[in-house]
Design an enzyme around this catalytic site. Structure first.
Site, PDB file in Angstrom:
ATOM      1  N   ALA A  54     -37.140 -18.122 -29.471  1.00  0.00           N
ATOM      2  CA  ALA A  54     -36.628 -17.111 -30.298  1.00  0.00           C
ATOM      3  C   ALA A  54     -36.049 -15.865 -29.113  1.00  0.00           C
ATOM      4  CB  ALA A  54     -37.787 -16.442 -31.242  1.00  0.00           C
ATOM      5  N   GLY A  55     -35.577 -16.453 -28.242  1.00  0.00           N
ATOM      6  CA  GLY A  55     -34.961 -15.673 -27.359  1.00  0.00           C
ATOM      7  C   GLY A  55     -33.579 -15.537 -27.383  1.00  0.00           C
ATOM      8  N   ASN A 107     -34.940 -26.198 -19.694  1.00  0.00           N
ATOM      9  CA  ASN A 107     -34.486 -26.742 -18.422  1.00  0.00           C
ATOM     10  C   ASN A 107     -35.588 -26.495 -17.236  1.00  0.00           C
ATOM     11  OD1 ASN A 107     -32.174 -28.329 -18.256  1.00  0.00           O
ATOM     12  ND2 ASN A 107     -31.077 -26.822 -18.571  1.00  0.00           N
ATOM     13  N   GLU A 133     -24.383 -12.164 -17.848  1.00  0.00           N
ATOM     14  CA  GLU A 133     -25.212 -13.447 -17.286  1.00  0.00           C
ATOM     15  C   GLU A 133     -26.748 -13.118 -17.020  1.00  0.00           C
ATOM     16  OE1 GLU A 133     -24.666 -17.625 -16.769  1.00  0.00           O
ATOM     17  OE2 GLU A 133     -23.559 -16.158 -17.540  1.00  0.00           O
ATOM     18  N   ASP A 134     -27.796 -13.990 -17.326  1.00  0.00           N
ATOM     19  CA  ASP A 134     -29.226 -13.904 -16.817  1.00  0.00           C
ATOM     20  C   ASP A 134     -29.688 -12.518 -16.989  1.00  0.00           C
ATOM     21  OD1 ASP A 134     -28.628 -16.516 -16.344  1.00  0.00           O
ATOM     22  OD2 ASP A 134     -28.611 -16.442 -14.168  1.00  0.00           O
ATOM     23  N   ASP A 149     -25.238 -16.469 -21.727  1.00  0.00           N
ATOM     24  CA  ASP A 149     -26.463 -17.048 -21.999  1.00  0.00           C
ATOM     25  C   ASP A 149     -26.705 -17.191 -23.704  1.00  0.00           C
ATOM     26  OD1 ASP A 149     -27.653 -17.638 -19.660  1.00  0.00           O
ATOM     27  OD2 ASP A 149     -27.620 -15.307 -19.458  1.00  0.00           O
ATOM     28  N   LYS A 168     -20.670 -18.949 -10.969  1.00  0.00           N
ATOM     29  CA  LYS A 168     -19.910 -18.621 -12.115  1.00  0.00           C
ATOM     30  C   LYS A 168     -18.463 -18.448 -12.020  1.00  0.00           C
ATOM     31  CE  LYS A 168     -20.597 -18.618 -16.740  1.00  0.00           C
ATOM     32  NZ  LYS A 168     -21.556 -17.788 -17.469  1.00  0.00           N
ATOM     33  N   TYR A 172       0.802  -1.132  -0.159  1.00  0.00           N
ATOM     34  CA  TYR A 172      -0.109   0.091   0.096  1.00  0.00           C
ATOM     35  C   TYR A 172       0.733   1.229  -0.018  1.00  0.00           C
ATOM     36  CZ  TYR A 172      -4.177   2.806   0.622  1.00  0.00           C
ATOM     37  OH  TYR A 172      -5.252   3.443   0.445  1.00  0.00           O
ATOM     38  N   ALA A 193     -30.765 -16.977 -26.526  1.00  0.00           N
ATOM     39  CA  ALA A 193     -30.051 -18.189 -26.613  1.00  0.00           C
ATOM     40  C   ALA A 193     -30.403 -18.606 -28.171  1.00  0.00           C
ATOM     41  CB  ALA A 193     -30.153 -19.074 -25.551  1.00  0.00           C
ATOM     42  N   ASN A 242     -22.662 -25.116 -20.648  1.00  0.00           N
ATOM     43  CA  ASN A 242     -21.853 -23.705 -21.249  1.00  0.00           C
ATOM     44  C   ASN A 242     -20.378 -23.848 -20.391  1.00  0.00           C
ATOM     45  OD1 ASN A 242     -24.217 -23.219 -22.238  1.00  0.00           O
ATOM     46  ND2 ASN A 242     -23.997 -20.943 -21.502  1.00  0.00           N
TER      47      ASN A 242
END
Length: 424
Positions: free
Chosen positions: A186-187, A278, A127-128, A153, A85, A30, A189, A310
């Protein structure tokens, strides 16, 4: 619940990498010693990679609007997933990851917030985050941060689907440029997966995408830009049943039980079915196999063969991207990762991996089209392929001159990981 709570809450911690035992150590860590690297970095911003851990840190970022199959449960409830993750980044690729849960749903504000945090990190894993906002957020960051940004995703799923499709078609003796594909969902992913398999060779005109309203058609009055990209003009295709009739491949990223046995029976000979909803797939495995014995079947579940997982991709994609200091994750890097994962599954599986999966038949074929998550060769196969593709596509800011030596460095990390596993 006990796993997540005891002996201390959470799954990750921060540990020092430098000595801290004496007053002299602290004065280096420091004040006043830290001023020297600060001045070096102020004079040359890229020296941040030389004197800090930035080059090995990935931010795992979510706003909690589309968590697993749980939906919009908020940033606090998303934290266990983001911590998990971060753990996977560390154990599989030696990457230090920090989870950041951001309480913001507006995509423009999310872009502003994450962009302002980018100088802290070597890469960003989104993510998500729900669609369509995830597209706007990722696009806004990819072009402005100067570091690798990937919505896992979308693109992580796409890479593994691409690898699985390469091998499934080999098993079924079909050429990728000839197959007809029905996509249900059609999202984010589904769009990313369809884009990648088209880059791998599927003909755009051979794809029919379906959503909750049926086939996504060009004559539908209201379409998002992402859906319009895959809207079909084919006559006589209105429903999912129409889309799968005669199709070689079904790719499901939707909801449970929408693919009926009759629909599966109407597909072409030697079909490929990726039922990735899922926890319950678009058609259950036992029902699918009872209907068609000539199919290759995969799900997102770990209790069935051919899990589309993944974790086979994102640790190694980011490892390679960080190691050549890529400015972004190019399409060529994703394709290279998919091909490397597919090629690895076709190699004989070493005993060290077989021991981790007792009783499973690990040989390339209809029930083994992807490597297992604990196959330590993923790091030394995928990351060098990603680095090579980054250099060839012009996004590597620090090229790796000797890929063989780079592979040997990765092998040392693999050796240490295997040693740890054996002693558990």
């Amino acid at each position: 619940m006990a796993y997540h709570r005891f002996p201390r809450p959470g799954k990750i911690e921060t540990v020092p990498t430098k000595p801290f035992d004496t007053p002299d150590d602290l004065s280096l860590a420091y004040s006043p010693g830290v001023a020297f690297p600060c001045l070096e970095i102020a004079a040359n911003r890229n020296d941040v990679y030389k004197y800090t851990g930035r080059g090995n840190i990935v931010a795992v970022i979510s706003n909690g609007t589309a968590v697993l199959g749980l939906g919009n449960i908020g940033p606090e409830a998303a934290k266990p997933v983001m911590e998990g993750k971060a753990l996977l980044f560390k154990i599989f690729a030696g990457i230090d990851a920090v989870d950041l849960e951001i309480n913001e749903k507006d995509p423009r504000r999310m872009v502003e917030i994450v962009r302002s945090l980018a100088p802290s990190f070597g890469g960003i894993n989104l993510e998500d985050i729900k669609a369509p906002e995830c597209f706007e957020i990722e696009n806004g960051l990819v072009d402005s941060c100067g570091i690798p940004v990937m919505h896992d995703d979308q693109h992580g799923t796409a890479v593994i689907v691409g690898a699985a499709l390469i091998n499934a078609l080999l098993v079924q003796n079909k050429r990728i440029e000839d197959v007809r594909v029905a996509v249900n969902g059609a999202g984010a992913a589904a769009i990313a997966c369809t884009r990648l398999i088209c880059r791998l060779g599927v003909r755009h005109e051979n794809v029919v995408m379906c959503d909750s309203k049926g086939a996504v058609r060009a004559d539908r009055q209201i379409l998002t830009p992402q859906k319009a990209e895959f809207a079909t003009s084919r006559t006589g295709v209105e429903t999912l049943a129409d889309a799968v009739r005669g199709a070689d491949v079904f790719l499901g990223l939707s909801v449970a039980d929408v693919l009926t046995p009759d629909m599966l029976a109407s597909m072409a000979e030697r079909p490929v079915v990726f039922a990735l909803a899922n926890p319950n797939p678009e058609i259950a495995r036992d029902k699918a196999l009872a209907t068609r014995r000539d199919l290759v079947y995969a799900t997102g579940r770990s209790d069935y063969p051919n899990q589309i997982n993944n974790v086979l991709g994102f640790p190694y994609i980011f490892r390679g991207a960080l190691d050549c200091r890529a400015s972004r994750i190019s399409e060529e890097m994703k394709v290279a990762a998919a091909n490397a994962i597919a090629e690895l599954a076709r190699r004989p599986v070493p005993a060290s991996v077989r021991r981790l999966y007792p009783g499973e038949h690990l040989a390339f074929g209809a029930e083994y089209i992807l490597p297992k998550p604990y196959d330590h060769r993923l790091l030394t196969s995928v990351s060098p392929a990603v680095v090579r593709a980054a250099m060839e596509s012009g996004v590597a800011q620090v090229p790796v001159d000797d890929l063989e030596a780079y592979g040997r460095r990765l092998s040392r990390f693999v050796g240490a990981t295997l040693k740890r596993i054996r002693h558990q």
